[in-house]
Design an enzyme around this catalytic site. Structure first.
Site, mmCIF file in Angstrom:
data_model
loop_
_atom_site.group_PDB
_atom_site.id
_atom_site.type_symbol
_atom_site.label_atom_id
_atom_site.label_comp_id
_atom_site.label_asym_id
_atom_site.label_seq_id
_atom_site.Cartn_x
_atom_site.Cartn_y
_atom_site.Cartn_z
ATOM 1 N N ASP A 332 0.868 -1.170 0.000
ATOM 2 C CA ASP A 332 0.000 0.000 0.000
ATOM 3 C C ASP A 332 0.906 1.220 0.000
ATOM 4 O OD1 ASP A 332 -2.147 1.654 0.115
ATOM 5 O OD2 ASP A 332 -2.935 0.920 2.016
ATOM 6 N N ASP A 604 -0.532 -3.340 7.031
ATOM 7 C CA ASP A 604 -0.645 -3.182 8.488
ATOM 8 C C ASP A 604 -2.082 -3.075 8.988
ATOM 9 O OD1 ASP A 604 -1.336 -0.722 7.491
ATOM 10 O OD2 ASP A 604 0.106 0.430 8.674
ATOM 11 N N ASP A 701 33.945 -31.314 8.807
ATOM 12 C CA ASP A 701 32.769 -30.606 9.312
ATOM 13 C C ASP A 701 33.165 -29.486 10.269
ATOM 14 O OD1 ASP A 701 31.000 -32.067 7.843
ATOM 15 O OD2 ASP A 701 30.554 -33.514 9.424
#
Length: 874
Positions: A332, A604, A701
């Site tokens: 908006d 909102d 790792d």
């Protein structure tokens, strides 16, 4: 306003909203002590309380991994056959891997949960006679809850007081229009939820008005809790989740093929069955990127923490990836493109002349309205104080997004008016007359007469408010009509045959920061589409101010008759959607997704909740209504598109680091495991002992743990990115064989040059494989020249430490336990040359692969546009 007695908390055989009433008690709410006792008794206000496992149970759950169980079974077999060294080594490596995974992911999830709690929906209750804001989960039966427009109903309960209180309960009943709730005793036949007009239900939302409710049911005992199991099925997987699922299937297929091949070869050559089994299991572990869940969790949680510092709170961790992949943002304009500091600039009559009459009627409407007050209402009330006098409100018809207007019925003891305020085209369409200044001789100053609204007058009036909108003013039409003094209620059907008083014009200036922020989003490959309920003229003016080119326009009236396929055909070329209602907003979002876009929606208000749900990533602000915050995946703590732009870059950075682990792990692991399987064909012994494979895997790792901290090249954040498993597979098939080529070269050198026995061969290959697959991290982590892209210092430190450990381990007492022997000095010289050549060839292969990948036609994702390959955009 009316007040109802307090219902009993205890359940009865019939619906609780039909329970007999008690005397009015506890109107001041519960005491803190009683509230705590009830929370202990009834539990948190959750549909399904998540049973938090103890840390021990969470840790033990890690051992459910099939590969971990196989390794533990193999170590047990080793113990029973007298191979205690194997038993201890395998057990220690498994425990270290599981513990590392547990600690990292636990800390990551704890940090993310803390952030989610900071933006959890809260509710106002009365405790000890005073209003108190608490988390929804702390609401207990007996609480008095204060409700206003925009709130979510936190639990099931009885309405005690109500002022024009309208609730949307589509979630439970399917009713599309708001339902008025008021206190009162219902007929004994009102046993259905739709008939419970004196009760409100958890999960529904307040559209307008205010009320007090007494909580009767919480959590799983609520109406929605009763159907929670049927509506709480697994959510639709995101593109990233689908990608990781496909990645897992790819690894599984490779693992099964490789393990079966090794077992068959070793069985054919009559090698010891236990060693062959352990070797095959270790091979499977080596192929499996077991740290991927930890790397994903830690990387996403670190991304959430970094976003929090940039004023964005992440409620759903995987939404970070969706934000990075977003290529269309629907928003908006109010508050994002404009300052949201609306002020009343003009109040004019139907001829465009300043009118105090218009201001007075607008003030009455906004003053007496008890529904959801908009910024326009606040601007009217703040413009100038007008004395209400003897006027009082009789009733109102609250605002809704279909009618786009609000009406109040007021009375001053002598006359009764219906005053209506709303969208100009809606208001003018309801009018039969308009007010004009009386210009007849003898008419006093400010005298007003009513004139019919004929075609000429209608054309002039429309030109008046369109001129205001073209000038950037948000405009409201103000109308009224007199009704009989015995007219008891205001209803929608009363909004006819109105008299147009004029227009109120408001100015909401564009944000100075919006233009640069929109340009920055555009540069990162995100298209902005404005989806607003405001007029196209006002929106065009804002776009002109912000230098946003209008590529195409669709209004709500044009969208309404379109089917979904027609809308999908139009949304690509349109970036302005005006005068759209909530349902049309949602249709626009879904049409864009159907075209293959990853869509974000920023909203909102109450009317934004459906669109927030429909978008790939829902974005809201901390000042939004509860309904919007609950529906959103992320919360912006500042209404600024610069904050969103920073979040997008962080999302892409997070995705980039996850992709690094996937690409490094698959390519190097595949190359090494392929080499091991191939070596089984011609070596009279295992190329590496199972314990050595596991040690190699755990050290590798460890070197990759800092990847979530690593930097990502600016090129990687320029455009939206998705997880493309075709790209990952092709990268693995290009880089993996390069690794295998040098492995086989190592085999030749160890067997021919050094005439290596079993232990020296295994030592040499262990050191070479670990050095190459760790150091290649610095090549694969960037598209650029690795010398021009600096890795994180911790990643550099851990990688070099692991390489040094691999080289020194054969000279330590610990190395003997793993079956290593010190290699000759010449080996390290040859190793250095090989590693340097290997890294150069991988760099050349990488550059060639990226050139080929860019030239290759991009794949399609459904009916929409092509999706660009990850890590090659730029």
């Amino acid at each position: 306003m009316s007040i109802e007695s307090t219902p009993s908390i205890e359940s009865t055989p019939g619906p609780w909203w039909l329970e007999p009433l008690e005397e009015t008690t506890g109107i001041a709410g519960l005491s803190s002590v009683e509230a705590k006792a009830r929370l202990d008794r009834f539990g948190p206000n959750l549909l399904r309380e998540r049973q938090k496992k103890s840390l021990l149970r969470q840790y033990l759950a890690r051992f459910k991994n099939p590969l971990v169980l196989i390794l533990l079974a193999a170590s047990a077999v080793s113990a029973f056959t007298g191979e205690l060294a194997n038993f201890l080594i395998i057990s220690c490596i498994v425990l270290l891997s599981v513990t590392l995974d547990f600690v990292q992911e636990y800390r990551a999830n704890a940090a993310a949960e803390k952030l989610r709690q900071s933006v959890s929906v809260r509710v106002n209750v009365l405790r000890d006679g005073q209003p108190l804001e608490i988390a929804v989960t702390e609401v207990v039966p007996g609480d008095i809850v204060l409700l206003a427009a925009g709130d979510l109903i936190p639990a099931d309960g009885r309405v005690l007081e109500a002022r024009d209180f309208f609730v949307k309960q589509t979630l439970l009943t399917g009713e599309s229009y708001p339902v008025e709730k008021r206190p009162g005793v219902l007929a004994a036949t009102a046993t259905d939820v739709q008939e419970a007009t004196n009760a409100v239900f958890m999960g529904t939302s307040v559209i307008s008005g205010s009320a007090r409710m007494r909580v009767v049911k919480t959590g799983a005992d609520t109406a929605i809790g009763a159907i929670a199991e049927s509506i709480s099925g697994p959510t639709e997987a995101t593109s990233f989740e689908l990608g990781t699922r496909h990645f897992g299937m790819l690894i599984m297929r490779l693992t099964v093929l490789m393990v079966m091949f090794v077992l068959l070869v070793n069985a054919y050559f009559h090698k010891p069955w236990l060693e062959s089994f352990l070797f095959a299991v270790a091979l499977a572990v080596g192929l499996t990127p077991e740290l991927l869940p930890m790397v994903v969790s830690v990387t996403l949680s670190r991304g959430a923490l970094r976003m929090a510092k940039k004023h964005m709170i992440v409620k759903r961790l995987s939404a970070i990836q969706d934000l990075g992949s977003m290529d269309v943002l629907c928003t908006d304009k109010t508050g994002t493109l404009t300052e949201a500091k609306i002020r009343l600039e003009r109040h004019v009559d139907a001829q465009g002349q300043p009118s105090e009459r218009v201001l007075e009627l607008a003030y009455f409407n906004s003053f007496f309205e008890t529904g959801l007050k908009s910024p326009l209402d606040e601007a009217i009330l703040a413009h100038r104080h007008i004395e209400i006098g003897a006027w009082k409100k009789i009733d109102e018809v609250p605002f809704d997004f279909e009618r786009r207007r609000v009406s109040v019925l007021i009375d001053n003891g002598e006359t009764r008016w219906l005053v209506v305020k709303g969208a100009p085209d809606e208001i003018v369409g309801l009018c039969t007359h308009h007010e004009a200044q009386d210009t007849h001789p003898g008419a006093g100053p400010g005298a007003i007469i009513q004139q019919p609204l004929d075609d000429a007058a209608l054309a002039n009036i429309r030109s008046q408010y369109r001129a205001l909108e073209e000038g950037g003013f948000r405009t409201l039409g103000i109308a009224w009509r007199e009704v009989p003094q015995d007219h008891p209620h205001a209803v929608v059907s009363d909004e006819t045959e109105l008299v147009l008083a004029g227009f109120a014009a408001f100015l909401d200036p564009p944000k100075t920061s919006a233009g640069p922020a929109l340009a920055a989003l555009k540069k990162t490959g995100i298209e902005i589409k404005i989806v607003t309920g405001d007029s196209d003229l006002v929106t065009r003016h804002i776009c002109a101010e912000l230098k946003i080119p209008v590529m195409g326009l669709l209004t709500g009236k044009e969208i309404e008759p379109m089917d979904d396929h027609a809308l999908q055909a139009r949304v690509e070329a349109v970036n302005l959607f005006c005068r759209v209602n909530p349902a049309q907003k949602e249709r626009v979002i879904r049409a864009l997704r159907a075209r293959g876009h990853v869509v974000g929606y920023l909203g909102d208000g109450i009317n934004d909740a459906p669109s927030l749900h429909a978008a790939d990533v829902g974005l809201s602000v901390d000042t939004a209504v509860d309904v919007a915050k609950e529906a959103a995946d992320m919360i912006l703590l500042q209404q600024d598109l610069h904050v969103l732009h920073a979040g997008v870059l962080e999302g892409r950075r997070t995705f980039g680091n996850i992709m690094k682990y996937i690409m490094m792990g698959t390519s190097s692991n595949f190359g090494n495991m392929f080499s091991m399987a191939g070596a089984s064909l011609f070596l009279p012994f295992l190329p590496m002992l199972p314990t050595q494979i596991l040690l190699n895997n755990i050290l590798y790792d460890l070197s990759e743990i800092p990847i979530p901290l690593d930097k990502v090249d600016a090129r990687e954040t320029r455009t939206p990115r998705v997880l493309d498993m075709d790209f990952v597979r092709n990268f693995m098939l290009v880089i993996g064989p390069v690794s295998s080529l040098f492995d086989f070269l190592t085999f030749y050198i160890m067997r021919v040059v050094f005439q290596a026995n079993e232990k020296l061969f295994q030592t040499g290959w262990f050191v070479e494989s670990l050095c190459t697959q760790v150091l290649v991290i610095f090549i694969i982590r960037t598209r650029k020249n690795p010398l021009k892209s600096r890795p994180h210092p911790l990643l550099t430190a851990t990688s070099l430490t692991i390489v040094a450990t691999a080289m020194l381990l054969p000279f330590t007492p610990l190395g003997t336990y793993f079956g290593f022997v010190p290699p000759p000095a010449k080996f390290y010289f040859i190793l250095g040359v090989m590693v340097l050549v290997y890294l150069c060839i991988v760099e050349l292969a990488k550059q060639g692969f990226y050139r080929w990948a860019v030239a290759r036609p991009p794949r399609k994702n459904g009916p929409g546009p092509a999706i660009k390959h990850p890590s090659i955009n730029g």
